[in-house]
Design a protein around this motif. Structure first.
Motif, PDB file in Angstrom:
ATOM      1  N   GLY A   1       0.814  -1.201   0.000  1.00  0.00           N
ATOM      2  CA  GLY A   1       0.000   0.000   0.000  1.00  0.00           C
ATOM      3  C   GLY A   1       0.849   1.253   0.000  1.00  0.00           C
ATOM      4  O   GLY A   1       1.995   1.241   0.448  1.00  0.00           O
TER       5      GLY A   1
ATOM      6  N   ALA B   1       1.082   4.569   1.758  1.00  0.00           N
ATOM      7  CA  ALA B   1       0.554   5.204   2.962  1.00  0.00           C
ATOM      8  C   ALA B   1       0.416   6.709   2.827  1.00  0.00           C
ATOM      9  O   ALA B   1      -0.285   7.341   3.612  1.00  0.00           O
TER      10      ALA B   1
ATOM     11  N   ALA C   1      -2.909   2.747   0.806  1.00  0.00           N
ATOM     12  CA  ALA C   1      -3.071   1.873   1.968  1.00  0.00           C
ATOM     13  C   ALA C   1      -4.430   2.093   2.624  1.00  0.00           C
ATOM     14  O   ALA C   1      -5.024   1.157   3.175  1.00  0.00           O
TER      15      ALA C   1
ATOM     16  N   THR D   1      -2.250  -4.741   8.259  1.00  0.00           N
ATOM     17  CA  THR D   1      -0.825  -4.547   8.031  1.00  0.00           C
ATOM     18  C   THR D   1      -0.032  -5.701   8.617  1.00  0.00           C
ATOM     19  O   THR D   1      -0.180  -6.037   9.795  1.00  0.00           O
TER      20      THR D   1
END
Length: 219
Positions: free
Chosen positions: A138, A140, A166, A176
């Motif tokens: 992802g 972020a 993300a 995560t």
């Protein structure tokens, strides 16, 4: 209005958005990807990649259609077929997971539930093939300005516009498994995606609205 999903096959490859059709960010390693783009061979290399994946593993994604018009897509493959997956600081992908590379819904069709439809379609396909999980790198903190298509980034900084935010991955049930300030690796139990409630849809569409179309250096 009719809506349906179809496997990503060679005869449907041209239904991907033009930028993604010509993009080999995920399909080739950084050096080979840069070479293909500069030589104008990216579309050919993408077709060759998909042909190999179809032959050895099966379809590598789903395309969503609304009234027979391509409206969105999701792509995925085992990490062994995705050379760029090793370029992320949070690699490698877990041995039991398939890598989600890209996911997008065209702006005209956002807000109609296609995001959830695409991810659930991928989950159903992979579950039927005996898989249990899907992972993704992802982004972020997606950059406010899309990257320059001529800029082939280094391994530590994959083009942000080619990586699913993300925030979207977390909204659809990913968790995560390896944190990172920019490129965390996330994981979704396929059974979770198959059991989503309808009220998840609004969150998915809101987050996916921020996903940009891929550029030449990322798919």
């Amino acid at each position: 209005m009719s809506r349906f999903l179809a496997p990503l096959t060679l005869d449907r490859l041209d239904d991907l958005p033009a930028a993604c059709r010509r993009c080999v960010h995920w399909e080739l390693d950084p050096v080979a990807g840069e070479r293909a783009v500069r030589a104008g061979d990216a579309a050919f290399e993408k077709e060759a990649w998909l042909s190999a994946v179809l032959l050895e593993w099966g379809t590598a994604g789903r395309i969503a259609y609304v009234d027979d018009v391509p409206a969105g897509y999701v792509t995925y493959a085992p990490p062994a077929f995705v050379p760029r997956s090793t370029a992320f600081p949070t690699s490698p992908v877990s041995p039991d997971a398939v890598l989600l590379m890209t996911a997008a819904v065209l702006p005209l069709y956002r807000g109609g539930g296609l995001a959830r439809m695409l991810v659930q379609g991928a989950a159903k396909d992979l579950t039927r093939r005996g898989l249990r999980a899907i992972e993704a790198f992802g982004d972020a903190s997606p950059p406010a300005v899309p990257p320059d298509p001529a800029d082939v980034r280094t391994a530590e900084a994959p083009p942000g516009g080619c990586v699913v935010p993300a925030e979207f991955l977390l909204a659809v049930g990913f968790t995560t498994v390896r944190p990172h300030p920019r490129y965390p690796r996330l994981r979704l139990d396929l059974r979770t995606a198959l059991s989503w409630r309808e009220d998840v849809e609004a969150a998915l569409e809101r987050i996916l609205a921020g996903v940009r179309h891929p550029v030449l250096t990322g798919s």
